[in-house]
Design a protein around this motif. Structure first.
Motif, PDB file in Angstrom:
ATOM      1  N   PHE A  23       0.829  -1.205   0.000  1.00 37.40           N
ATOM      2  CA  PHE A  23       0.000   0.000   0.000  1.00 37.40           C
ATOM      3  C   PHE A  23       0.865   1.257   0.000  1.00 37.40           C
ATOM      4  N   LEU A  24       1.847   1.315   0.892  1.00 32.36           N
ATOM      5  CA  LEU A  24       2.704   2.504   0.999  1.00 32.36           C
ATOM      6  C   LEU A  24       3.487   2.741  -0.297  1.00 32.36           C
ATOM      7  N   ASN A  25       3.889   1.687  -0.965  1.00 37.44           N
ATOM      8  CA  ASN A  25       4.636   1.820  -2.217  1.00 37.44           C
ATOM      9  C   ASN A  25       3.801   2.385  -3.363  1.00 37.44           C
ATOM     10  N   ARG A  26       2.512   2.075  -3.358  1.00 41.43           N
ATOM     11  CA  ARG A  26       1.684   2.516  -4.489  1.00 41.43           C
ATOM     12  C   ARG A  26       0.686   3.615  -4.103  1.00 41.43           C
ATOM     13  N   ALA A  27       0.737   4.079  -2.881  1.00 42.35           N
ATOM     14  CA  ALA A  27      -0.237   5.059  -2.394  1.00 42.35           C
ATOM     15  C   ALA A  27      -0.165   6.376  -3.167  1.00 42.35           C
ATOM     16  N   LEU A 133       4.590   8.161   4.798  1.00 42.98           N
ATOM     17  CA  LEU A 133       4.910   7.722   3.436  1.00 42.98           C
ATOM     18  C   LEU A 133       6.406   7.798   3.143  1.00 42.98           C
ATOM     19  N   LYS A 134       7.041   8.853   3.597  1.00 44.27           N
ATOM     20  CA  LYS A 134       8.460   9.098   3.276  1.00 44.27           C
ATOM     21  C   LYS A 134       9.406   8.104   3.938  1.00 44.27           C
ATOM     22  N   ARG A 135       9.080   7.681   5.154  1.00 41.38           N
ATOM     23  CA  ARG A 135       9.948   6.754   5.884  1.00 41.38           C
ATOM     24  C   ARG A 135       9.186   5.457   6.129  1.00 41.38           C
TER      25      ARG A 135
END
Length: 158
Positions: A23-27, A133-135
């Motif tokens: 999820f975080l990779n494609r958010a 998202l950044k970390r």
């Protein structure tokens, strides 16, 4: 806890790590950032940090120069004395606590330096800012011990 989503949250957080990472990779960053304030607030309405304090018991914030200056002044200590007494340098070159749990964690999970706490503590669990998202590595780790991060990731990724 009061919400079904929080039932067995630690086990579910471990099981959902891969899902969170995907999820975080494609958010969609802008979409997520718009959702964060409401989710952050909802999580804090359901979860009382004083019931848990896992962050204070198991991890150390980074102590940046302004934090060291502010806290040592508050404790009426020289900065060098504060560093020597409480801090060490970690593998990333940051000042962190020498011991766990945090030596400033008191009865009832209250912080004895709350009004001058490190900025990492003030900002934790970062569920209302783009750090989520950044970390991503930090977010995934935080979800394993902080029910608020877990709650926000569950709501975002479902």
């Amino acid at each position: 806890m009061k919400d079904d989503i929080l039932h067995n949250w630690q086990k579910k957080s471990t099981e959902h790590q891969k899902q969170y990472k995907q999820f975080l990779n494609r958010a969609d960053k802008n979409k997520v950032l718009k959702q964060l304030p409401a989710l952050h607030e909802a999580a804090f309405e359901k979860i009382n940090c004083l019931d848990c304090a896992a962050c204070c018991k198991n991890y150390s914030p980074r102590f940046k120069t302004p934090d060291i200056k502010r806290i040592s002044k508050h404790l009426k200590m020289r900065e060098s004395e504060f560093i020597e007494t409480y801090l060490r340098i970690d593998e990333d070159g940051d000042y962190v606590l020498q011991v766990k749990p945090c030596p400033f964690l008191g009865a009832g999970n209250l912080c004895s330096i709350y009004e001058v706490r490190p900025s990492d503590c003030e900002r934790f669990p970062y569920t209302d800012e783009d750090v989520i998202l950044k970390r991503q590595q930090l977010t995934l780790k935080n979800a394993t011990f902080c029910p608020i991060v877990y709650y926000v990731l569950e709501k975002l990724s479902s």
